[in-house]
Design an enzyme around this catalytic site. Structure first.
Site, PDB file in Angstrom:
ATOM      1  CB  CYS A   1     -19.401 -30.465 -22.991  1.00  0.00           C
ATOM      2  SG  CYS A   1     -17.963 -31.052 -22.096  1.00  0.00           S
TER       3      CYS A   1
ATOM      4  CD1 TRP B   1     -19.571 -33.010 -15.874  1.00  0.00           C
ATOM      5  CD2 TRP B   1     -18.081 -34.387 -16.822  1.00  0.00           C
ATOM      6  NE1 TRP B   1     -19.425 -34.107 -15.058  1.00  0.00           N
ATOM      7  CE2 TRP B   1     -18.519 -34.961 -15.606  1.00  0.00           C
ATOM      8  CE3 TRP B   1     -17.135 -35.074 -17.577  1.00  0.00           C
ATOM      9  CZ2 TRP B   1     -18.042 -36.183 -15.143  1.00  0.00           C
ATOM     10  CZ3 TRP B   1     -16.662 -36.289 -17.113  1.00  0.00           C
ATOM     11  CH2 TRP B   1     -17.116 -36.831 -15.912  1.00  0.00           C
TER      12      TRP B   1
ATOM     13  N   GLY C   1     -16.380 -33.574 -26.943  1.00  0.00           N
ATOM     14  CA  GLY C   1     -15.693 -34.766 -27.423  1.00  0.00           C
ATOM     15  C   GLY C   1     -14.284 -34.864 -26.869  1.00  0.00           C
TER      16      GLY C   1
ATOM     17  CD  GLU D   1     -31.450 -48.118 -11.794  1.00  0.00           C
ATOM     18  OE1 GLU D   1     -31.807 -46.939 -11.918  1.00  0.00           O
ATOM     19  OE2 GLU D   1     -30.341 -48.532 -12.195  1.00  0.00           O
TER      20      GLU D   1
ATOM     21  CE  LYS E   1     -32.105 -43.867 -11.222  1.00  0.00           C
ATOM     22  NZ  LYS E   1     -30.844 -44.388 -11.757  1.00  0.00           N
TER      23      LYS E   1
ATOM     24  CD  GLU F   1     -27.456 -42.568 -10.869  1.00  0.00           C
ATOM     25  OE1 GLU F   1     -26.981 -42.419 -11.999  1.00  0.00           O
ATOM     26  OE2 GLU F   1     -28.641 -42.913 -10.681  1.00  0.00           O
TER      27      GLU F   1
ATOM     28  CG  HIS G   1     -20.656 -66.481  -0.029  1.00  0.00           C
ATOM     29  ND1 HIS G   1     -19.888 -67.609   0.141  1.00  0.00           N
ATOM     30  CD2 HIS G   1     -21.921 -66.904  -0.278  1.00  0.00           C
ATOM     31  CE1 HIS G   1     -20.649 -68.679  -0.024  1.00  0.00           C
ATOM     32  NE2 HIS G   1     -21.889 -68.278  -0.273  1.00  0.00           N
TER      33      HIS G   1
ATOM     34  CE  LYS H   1     -31.007 -37.980 -18.564  1.00  0.00           C
ATOM     35  NZ  LYS H   1     -31.618 -38.784 -17.484  1.00  0.00           N
TER      36      LYS H   1
END
Length: 615
Positions: free
Chosen positions: A2, A78, A105, A488, A492, A495, A511, A610
């Site tokens: 937020c 958010w 918060g 990573e 990406k 996302e 496996h 973010k």
């Protein structure tokens, strides 16, 4: 997460608030709203306007209103408590509508507080925890008739985290601000007083800001700002000067922030390294605050982080254990403090956070310090909570990162953690001055190597992205450092493109993951020259035999890989220790390309924020 913005002064408040809220859009949100003071008769009322969706919708609504208010607060939400809706959007009001609040918060005891307030006759209109603040302030104001005292009294009842701004119709022109575990920045400009949850929202007005500490309060008025502690005593907070330009927050001619920030990575490498090697060959990281003698007694390291920062930690583990020979574990910050880790005074905890305000990471830092560990922070934000609560800090020098998916901050984290690994190796006597000097200069060379990727590999990356566009899932594989890079790369892709992707150490293929392979299934492999190169190639042959479409990330000059790969993206030759820096860049570009082909918003992926400032 937020975002908060507030203004009181000489200008039209709605214009200032909308500009600030737009600057905070990068944090991720599902609704937005403002509270504006308006003169009515001999007094004042507070008008609240809220909309689900983008700030542009709120802006259109406000444009239709003839509102000359010069004081107001705004918010991008958010969802945490309560679904995205107009009723749950901020600001929230007291029963009589004369007090409005915005809040970032989590109020941990909100259910208990709400029940008590309802028992005393308060009527709630939302599902949010934030609305508790409006009613608590309303009760206190009925007794104190002073907004500053009422906000302090309300905060005393709350357990949890808050960045708070409140206005009251009975005190026109005044904004009261409070902070605990959620960032709040206050500044004074020529045209009034400003508050925001991020300095980017007020940088047009002032470069000198106060980052509120936990338990501090600020009373904003058109003529100035007054700072107090929890007891109402006046204090003189430290002022921080912001020296980066607002152009850093603009696209600069690029089609999106993600691409702009990917292209800024050569500079990030250079800026993070500048001034770090002393003439005598020793690393100069004075801000860590520990001598070589103190570093030498460290016998265990935990790297704690979340998401992309966690993957930077995996890379750091390889380097620290190789160069310093210190056992290093990488922990998800959200789990660290719940499993009672073994910590002694000779333990070093390295907290990695792009924003420096990640709630899970902050909680882990505090737990580690209580148990006696030394804490180093790796962050991109000067004055952030991680920086302030660590014994020492390395700043990544990435400047402001706007796109939700971290790119340049990730590279800055890797470079900073590499510096730390070199420093520990030097302190432990495992690396000589000559070795450190050589490795440092090779690390610096990665800046030009990234630029070479931009200059030579864009067509290959586009062709590889076409191979993924229509897929339902993808698999990333690698070994050693390549495995960490793969994790990573998969994140990406998930996302920004919403294409399901998994990453595995290539040796784990047999496996389980190999069951996924079918004709046309994309497998993205990190096959750069390393001690495990032949093993990775062997794993890829197993994928080839089952019809996979193989995209290989390979070292320049490796023509053999073309025998099994459908697409090859080349990176310049680099020491394996530094391969994560160069290899990560084409995977960022690949994810972006796939996302654009699939019609996704690469700067603001759905459901993501973010900064994750709540647990």
């Amino acid at each position: 997460m937020c975002g908060i913005v507030g203004y009181t002064g000489l200008d039209t408040a709605k214009d200032v608030l909308i500009t600030g809220l737009k600057r905070l859009e990068y944090r991720g949100y599902d609704s937005a709203g403002v509270a504006l003071e308006r003169a009515e008769g001999d007094g004042c009322v507070v008008d609240i306007v809220r909309r689900v969706g983008k700030v542009a919708g709120l802006e259109s609504e406000l444009a239709q209103r003839d509102d000359a208010s010069t004081c107001g607060i705004g918010h991008t939400r958010w969802a945490t408590h309560g679904v995205p809706s107009v009723a749950n959007a901020h600001p929230h009001a007291s029963c009589d509508g004369r007090i409005a609040v915005v809040h970032n918060g989590i109020i941990e005891n909100f259910a208990e507080l709400r029940a008590d307030l309802e028992a005393r006759g308060h009527v709630f209109s939302s599902q949010t925890d934030t609305e508790v603040f409006a009613h608590l302030i309303e009760e206190a104001y009925a007794t104190t008739h002073d907004l500053a005292a009422a906000v302090r009294a309300a905060c005393a009842h709350v357990v949890g985290a808050y960045g708070l701004a409140a206005v009251c119709a009975d005190e026109p022109g005044v904004i009261m601000v409070a902070r605990k575990d959620s960032p709040i920045v206050v500044g004074r400009g020529e045209r009034g007083s400003y508050v925001a949850s991020d300095v980017i929202a007020l940088i047009d007005a002032t470069r000198d800001v106060v980052v509120l500490e936990d338990g501090q309060f600020a009373r904003l008025a058109p003529e100035g700002i007054e700072y107090t502690d929890a007891e109402g005593r006046l204090i003189e907070p430290a002022v921080t000067h912001i020296d980066w330009d607002i152009d850093m927050a603009e696209k600069g001619g690029y089609p999106d922030f993600m691409l702009k920030e990917i292209y800024e990575q050569p500079r990030v490498v250079r800026d993070t390294l500048v001034g770090r090697l002393a003439p005598n060959g020793e690393l100069d990281i004075d801000e860590l605050g520990l001598s070589f003698e103190e570093l030498n007694v460290i016998d265990r390291i935990y790297v704690i982080a979340c998401g992309t920062s966690y993957h930077a930690g995996l890379i750091a583990k390889n380097l620290i254990e190789s160069w310093a020979r210190i056992p290093c574990e990488v922990e998800a910050a959200s789990e660290f403090r719940y499993r009672d880790p073994i910590i002694t005074p000779s333990t070093l905890v390295v907290a990695v956070s792009q924003s420096g305000e990640t709630a899970d990471t902050l909680a882990a830092i505090r737990d580690a310090r209580i148990k006696g560990a030394k804490v180093f922070g790796i962050t991109n934000v000067i004055g952030s909570p991680v920086a302030r609560e660590s014994d020492g800090v390395i700043y990544t020098k990435a400047n402001k990162e706007i796109a939700v998916a971290s790119t340049k901050s990730f590279i800055g984290q890797i470079v900073s953690l590499t510096l730390l690994a070199l420093l520990l190796g030097q302190a432990k006597g495992r690396l000589t001055t000559g070795q450190v000097r050589m490795l440092f200069h090779e690390l610096g060379d990665t800046s030009a190597q990234i630029q070479r990727i931009f200059d030579t590999q864009l067509d290959a990356i586009h062709e590889a992205a076409c191979a993924c566009q229509g897929a339902q899932s993808a698999l990333f594989v690698g070994r050693g450092m390549g495995a960490a890079i793969s994790y990573e790369g998969a994140l990406k892709l998930k996302e920004v493109s919403y294409l399901h992707a998994e990453a595995y150490a290539a040796g784990e293929m047999k496996h389980g993951p190999i069951a996924l392979i079918e004709p046309g299934f994309p497998v993205i492999a990190v096959t750069t020259k390393s001690p495990t190169y032949d093993k990775v190639v062997s794993n890829l042959k197993e994928c080839e035999a089952r019809g996979a479409r193989i995209i290989a990330l390979a070292t320049e000059g490796d023509e053999d890989i073309r025998r099994i790969a459908d697409h090859v993206i080349y990176i310049p030759p680099v020491r394996d220790a530094f391969s994560a820096i160069t290899a990560s860049v084409p995977l960022q570009l690949l994810a972006r390309e796939v996302a654009l082909m699939r019609g996704c918003n690469v700067d603001q992926p759905r459901n993501l924020a973010k900064s994750v400032t709540v647990e």
